[in-house]
Motif scaffolding. Structure first.
Motif, PDB file in Angstrom:
ATOM      1  N   ALA A  21      89.315 -63.977 -93.411  1.00 10.22           N
ATOM      2  CA  ALA A  21      88.580 -63.243 -93.596  1.00 10.22           C
ATOM      3  C   ALA A  21      88.837 -61.920 -92.446  1.00 10.22           C
ATOM      4  CB  ALA A  21      86.811 -63.528 -93.123  1.00 10.22           C
ATOM      5  N   ARG A  22      88.565 -63.069 -90.848  1.00 13.02           N
ATOM      6  CA  ARG A  22      88.183 -61.612 -89.647  1.00 13.02           C
ATOM      7  C   ARG A  22      89.918 -61.048 -89.550  1.00 13.02           C
ATOM      8  NH1 ARG A  22      89.927 -64.994 -83.541  1.00 13.02           N
ATOM      9  NH2 ARG A  22      89.313 -63.330 -82.390  1.00 13.02           N
ATOM     10  N   GLN A  23      91.149 -61.570 -90.440  1.00 16.43           N
ATOM     11  CA  GLN A  23      92.214 -60.453 -90.285  1.00 16.43           C
ATOM     12  C   GLN A  23      91.370 -59.009 -91.569  1.00 16.43           C
ATOM     13  OE1 GLN A  23      96.575 -61.097 -92.402  1.00 16.43           O
ATOM     14  NE2 GLN A  23      96.582 -61.487 -89.985  1.00 16.43           N
ATOM     15  N   LEU A  24      90.933 -59.727 -91.800  1.00 15.85           N
ATOM     16  CA  LEU A  24      90.801 -58.404 -93.219  1.00 15.85           C
ATOM     17  C   LEU A  24      89.438 -57.862 -92.524  1.00 15.85           C
ATOM     18  CD1 LEU A  24      90.353 -57.380 -96.100  1.00 15.85           C
ATOM     19  CD2 LEU A  24      88.645 -58.498 -96.299  1.00 15.85           C
ATOM     20  N   LEU A  25      88.823 -58.160 -91.211  1.00 12.32           N
ATOM     21  CA  LEU A  25      87.401 -57.333 -90.913  1.00 12.32           C
ATOM     22  C   LEU A  25      88.728 -56.742 -90.031  1.00 12.32           C
ATOM     23  CD1 LEU A  25      85.143 -57.022 -89.979  1.00 12.32           C
ATOM     24  CD2 LEU A  25      84.944 -58.860 -88.433  1.00 12.32           C
ATOM     25  N   THR A  26      89.377 -56.929 -89.552  1.00 16.08           N
ATOM     26  CA  THR A  26      89.890 -55.553 -88.464  1.00 16.08           C
ATOM     27  C   THR A  26      90.521 -54.641 -89.323  1.00 16.08           C
ATOM     28  OG1 THR A  26      91.245 -57.381 -87.177  1.00 16.08           O
ATOM     29  CG2 THR A  26      92.237 -55.425 -87.401  1.00 16.08           C
ATOM     30  N   PHE A  27      91.790 -54.860 -90.574  1.00 21.32           N
ATOM     31  CA  PHE A  27      91.495 -54.231 -91.184  1.00 21.32           C
ATOM     32  C   PHE A  27      90.590 -53.453 -91.713  1.00 21.32           C
ATOM     33  CE2 PHE A  27      95.719 -56.586 -91.254  1.00 21.32           C
ATOM     34  CZ  PHE A  27      97.107 -56.049 -91.729  1.00 21.32           C
ATOM     35  N   ALA A  28      89.479 -53.383 -91.940  1.00 21.04           N
ATOM     36  CA  ALA A  28      88.104 -53.096 -92.667  1.00 21.04           C
ATOM     37  C   ALA A  28      87.724 -51.971 -91.442  1.00 21.04           C
ATOM     38  CB  ALA A  28      86.708 -53.967 -92.877  1.00 21.04           C
ATOM     39  N   THR A  64      77.518 -56.055 -94.901  1.00 23.67           N
ATOM     40  CA  THR A  64      78.282 -55.149 -95.496  1.00 23.67           C
ATOM     41  C   THR A  64      79.116 -55.207 -96.220  1.00 23.67           C
ATOM     42  OG1 THR A  64      78.989 -54.021 -93.101  1.00 23.67           O
ATOM     43  CG2 THR A  64      76.511 -53.562 -93.567  1.00 23.67           C
ATOM     44  N   ILE A  65      79.487 -56.908 -96.830  1.00 26.29           N
ATOM     45  CA  ILE A  65      81.022 -57.223 -97.308  1.00 26.29           C
ATOM     46  C   ILE A  65      81.765 -55.736 -98.042  1.00 26.29           C
ATOM     47  CG2 ILE A  65      82.058 -58.838 -97.560  1.00 26.29           C
ATOM     48  CD1 ILE A  65      79.522 -60.750 -96.067  1.00 26.29           C
ATOM     49  N   ASN A  96      85.439 -51.331 -97.610  1.00 22.28           N
ATOM     50  CA  ASN A  96      85.653 -52.874 -97.278  1.00 22.28           C
ATOM     51  C   ASN A  96      86.506 -52.749 -97.811  1.00 22.28           C
ATOM     52  OD1 ASN A  96      84.548 -52.834 -94.512  1.00 22.28           O
ATOM     53  ND2 ASN A  96      83.113 -54.324 -95.741  1.00 22.28           N
ATOM     54  N   VAL A  97      86.378 -52.326 -99.338  1.00 23.16           N
ATOM     55  CA  VAL A  97      86.873 -52.822-100.935  1.00 23.16           C
ATOM     56  C   VAL A  97      88.136 -52.180-100.201  1.00 23.16           C
ATOM     57  CG1 VAL A  97      87.639 -52.397-103.335  1.00 23.16           C
ATOM     58  CG2 VAL A  97      85.343 -52.616-101.893  1.00 23.16           C
ATOM     59  N   GLU A  98      88.175 -51.057 -99.990  1.00 20.67           N
ATOM     60  CA  GLU A  98      90.014 -50.108 -99.823  1.00 20.67           C
ATOM     61  C   GLU A  98      90.714 -51.151 -98.781  1.00 20.67           C
ATOM     62  OE1 GLU A  98      88.141 -45.694-100.786  1.00 20.67           O
ATOM     63  OE2 GLU A  98      88.209 -46.377 -98.560  1.00 20.67           O
ATOM     64  N   ALA A  99      90.274 -51.869 -97.665  1.00 22.68           N
ATOM     65  CA  ALA A  99      90.573 -52.228 -97.017  1.00 22.68           C
ATOM     66  C   ALA A  99      91.375 -53.727 -97.208  1.00 22.68           C
ATOM     67  CB  ALA A  99      89.995 -52.768 -95.386  1.00 22.68           C
ATOM     68  N   LEU A 100      90.605 -54.463 -98.340  1.00 25.22           N
ATOM     69  CA  LEU A 100      91.313 -55.612 -98.998  1.00 25.22           C
ATOM     70  C   LEU A 100      92.417 -55.323-100.471  1.00 25.22           C
ATOM     71  CD1 LEU A 100      91.562 -58.514-100.279  1.00 25.22           C
ATOM     72  CD2 LEU A 100      89.599 -57.999-101.251  1.00 25.22           C
ATOM     73  N   ALA A 114      89.471 -56.050-105.812  1.00 26.21           N
ATOM     74  CA  ALA A 114      88.612 -56.439-105.197  1.00 26.21           C
ATOM     75  C   ALA A 114      87.221 -56.277-104.556  1.00 26.21           C
ATOM     76  CB  ALA A 114      89.930 -55.158-103.730  1.00 26.21           C
ATOM     77  N   LYS A 115      86.853 -55.309-105.461  1.00 28.44           N
ATOM     78  CA  LYS A 115      85.658 -54.922-105.578  1.00 28.44           C
ATOM     79  C   LYS A 115      84.895 -55.922-106.370  1.00 28.44           C
ATOM     80  CE  LYS A 115      82.155 -51.620-106.880  1.00 28.44           C
ATOM     81  NZ  LYS A 115      81.140 -52.680-107.279  1.00 28.44           N
ATOM     82  N   ASP A 116      85.145 -56.617-107.222  1.00 32.26           N
ATOM     83  CA  ASP A 116      84.381 -57.716-108.053  1.00 32.26           C
ATOM     84  C   ASP A 116      84.672 -58.882-106.846  1.00 32.26           C
ATOM     85  OD1 ASP A 116      83.888 -56.613-110.521  1.00 32.26           O
ATOM     86  OD2 ASP A 116      85.778 -57.533-110.780  1.00 32.26           O
ATOM     87  N   ALA A 117      85.571 -59.325-105.928  1.00 31.96           N
ATOM     88  CA  ALA A 117      85.641 -60.607-105.032  1.00 31.96           C
ATOM     89  C   ALA A 117      84.466 -59.958-103.227  1.00 31.96           C
ATOM     90  CB  ALA A 117      87.359 -60.275-104.442  1.00 31.96           C
ATOM     91  N   LEU A 118      84.328 -58.568-103.165  1.00 35.62           N
ATOM     92  CA  LEU A 118      83.727 -58.542-102.480  1.00 35.62           C
ATOM     93  C   LEU A 118      82.186 -58.949-102.913  1.00 35.62           C
ATOM     94  CD1 LEU A 118      85.583 -56.382-100.261  1.00 35.62           C
ATOM     95  CD2 LEU A 118      85.441 -58.616 -99.893  1.00 35.62           C
ATOM     96  N   ASP A 119      82.362 -58.554-104.470  1.00 38.27           N
ATOM     97  CA  ASP A 119      80.866 -57.733-104.555  1.00 38.27           C
ATOM     98  C   ASP A 119      79.973 -59.915-104.564  1.00 38.27           C
ATOM     99  OD1 ASP A 119      80.114 -55.687-105.094  1.00 38.27           O
ATOM    100  OD2 ASP A 119      80.778 -55.527-106.901  1.00 38.27           O
ATOM    101  N   GLU A 120      80.673 -60.403-104.741  1.00 31.28           N
ATOM    102  CA  GLU A 120      80.633 -61.773-105.107  1.00 31.28           C
ATOM    103  C   GLU A 120      80.271 -62.528-102.999  1.00 31.28           C
ATOM    104  OE1 GLU A 120      79.559 -65.753-105.520  1.00 31.28           O
ATOM    105  OE2 GLU A 120      79.567 -63.722-107.383  1.00 31.28           O
TER     106      GLU A 120
END
Length: 437
Positions: free
Chosen positions: A213-220, A236-237, A242-246, A419-425
């Motif tokens: 998650a920390r790595q994804l945060l940097t991409f976000a 604000t996950i 953030n969805v685009e980054a994932l 990615a959207k469904d995952a970050l919605d959850e």
């Protein structure tokens, strides 16, 4: 240059934080409402007289093993101080410190790594940094701000590091590619390396936990996003950015440019040495020393190139950073001497000395002007990264929420959800967990 591999703490820090999470939440947010500005702590002023009495210091990790060398330096101008050091197992540090705060049996001084500072500060058990002890602007902002809660500073930065792209120069030359500078060129970099015969060109952090998650945060952040509001109160996950980054991050795996199953943290060196990977994306500077340890002194200089983190589609910069800071518990019996040692450790001379002893890099900007810090490509890359560093969410529940995000990332990678469904959850679960505030 050898970077001591103290950052194997990644695996144990997360476990310790989760063990302590229930106790931290029971402790509440504590005293973070003390008045003060982000540039100061608000604690009682500390004079310039020599420190006296006994200072009990708790240490953790490999850092503590060499710290007595700095005690000797401190005692040269403070002969009437006695420093007793207790080394606490790293996996137990947060839980033991939390219990000590509850019982009022704290040491006088500790250091905490960036990953665990928010959890410890949530106990309300630490003193604000005294007014005038140090100058906030003298430090890299990302490291100073990591221990600022509700505009009150609680920690004095000790050292810092920034991640980077580390890649095999021979494999890149064979594929006809140069260091990636943005998301588009990173994908091209991976595709050409793949075409040249590299099985998994890019090494990502695929443990699917808070560090993923920390790595994804940097991409976000590189895409203009982030996981929490500026006031650290609202998750604000599942934002569009953030969805685009994932989608981008997981796409590297889905298209075969990175493996969904590795390398595990300690396997990264062997994967890159054998050419199974060509590049470590978002890799810590300690890997350089690890490559030399595995392959012989000088191997890294001969075979590896370095680059700062790539920018996002709109040119936004963001880099994963970390480090450590000094903290004084509220129930410390010798706050005066404890803060004086923290101040001593924040001088340019001490930070350079510690770099020479342990190879941890300075959090103080002026220390980088010392001749000992010049002419090394690793240091130059780290310093550039510190200028664009990203803080983790400064809430007690980050490790728990980070794990949730990591688990959802794996579902995307395995093709079970979007990615959207995952970050919605992940957003839904994060809101249920809360921030601990």
């Amino acid at each position: 240059m050898h970077i001591t591999p103290s950052r194997s703490r990644r695996a144990v820090l997360l476990g310790a934080a989760l063990v302590a999470s229930s106790a931290l939440l029971l402790a509440g947010c504590g005293r973070s409402g003390d008045s003060g500005a982000a540039g100061s702590g608000g604690g009682a002023k500390i004079d310039d007289k020599p420190a006296k009495g006994t200072v009990e210091i708790w240490t953790q990790g490999a850092d503590g093993a060499k710290l007595p060398d700095m005690f000797t330096e401190f005692k040269k101008d403070n002969p009437d101080v006695t420093i007793n050091m207790t080394q606490v197992p790293e996996a137990e540090f947060i839980s033991k410190m939390t219990a000590a705060i509850t019982a009022g049996t704290v040491p006088d001084l500790i250091y905490s790594f960036t990953e665990s500072q928010s959890a410890l500060l949530a106990t309300g058990g630490f003193e604000p940094v005294p007014d005038g002890l140090v100058k906030p602007d003298d430090f890299f902002p990302v490291i100073w701000e990591n221990s600022v809660v509700d505009d009150v500073a609680y920690g004095v930065p000790w050292y810092a590091y920034a991640d980077m792209t580390i890649y095999r120069k021979d494999l890149a030359a064979k594929a006809g590619v140069e260091a990636p500078t943005d998301w588009a060129s990173m994908r091209t970099f991976g595709e050409k390396l793949k075409a040249s015969g590299v099985e998994y060109p890019l090494a990502l952090y695929v443990n699917y936990d808070a560090y993923t998650a920390r790595q994804l945060l940097t991409f976000a952040k590189q895409n203009g996003g982030g996981f929490i509001s500026d006031d650290q109160k609202t998750w604000t996950i599942n934002s569009k950015e953030n969805v685009e980054a994932l989608e981008y991050w997981s796409g590297l795996i889905k298209d075969g440019l990175a493996s969904p199953d590795g390398p595990a943290f300690l396997d990264t060196v062997s994967w890159s040495t054998t050419g199974k990977n060509a590049a470590i994306i978002d890799g810590g500077p300690w890997f350089i020393g690890w490559f030399d340890d595995a392959n012989g002194k000088g191997w890294a200089d001969q075979n590896l190139s370095l680059a700062v983190a790539p920018t996002g589609p709109s040119g936004d910069t963001a880099t994963t950073v970390g480090g450590g800071s000094w903290f004084v518990p509220k129930d410390s019996k010798n706050k005066d001497a404890a803060w004086k040692f923290a101040r001593f450790m924040s001088t340019p001379q001490s930070q350079v000395k510690w770099y020479q002893i342990f190879h941890n890099m300075p959090a103080l900007k002026a220390a980088w002007d010392d001749p000992a810090m010049k002419g090394d490509r690793v240091l130059e890359t780290v310093k550039a990264g510190l200028e664009t560093g990203v803080n983790l969410p400064k809430v007690a529940t980050w490790n728990q929420v980070g794990d949730v995000i990591g688990q959802q990332i794996e579902k995307v990678v395995r093709g079970n959800t979007s990615a959207k469904d995952a970050l919605d959850e992940a957003q839904k679960q994060a809101e249920s967990i809360g921030t601990g505030k």
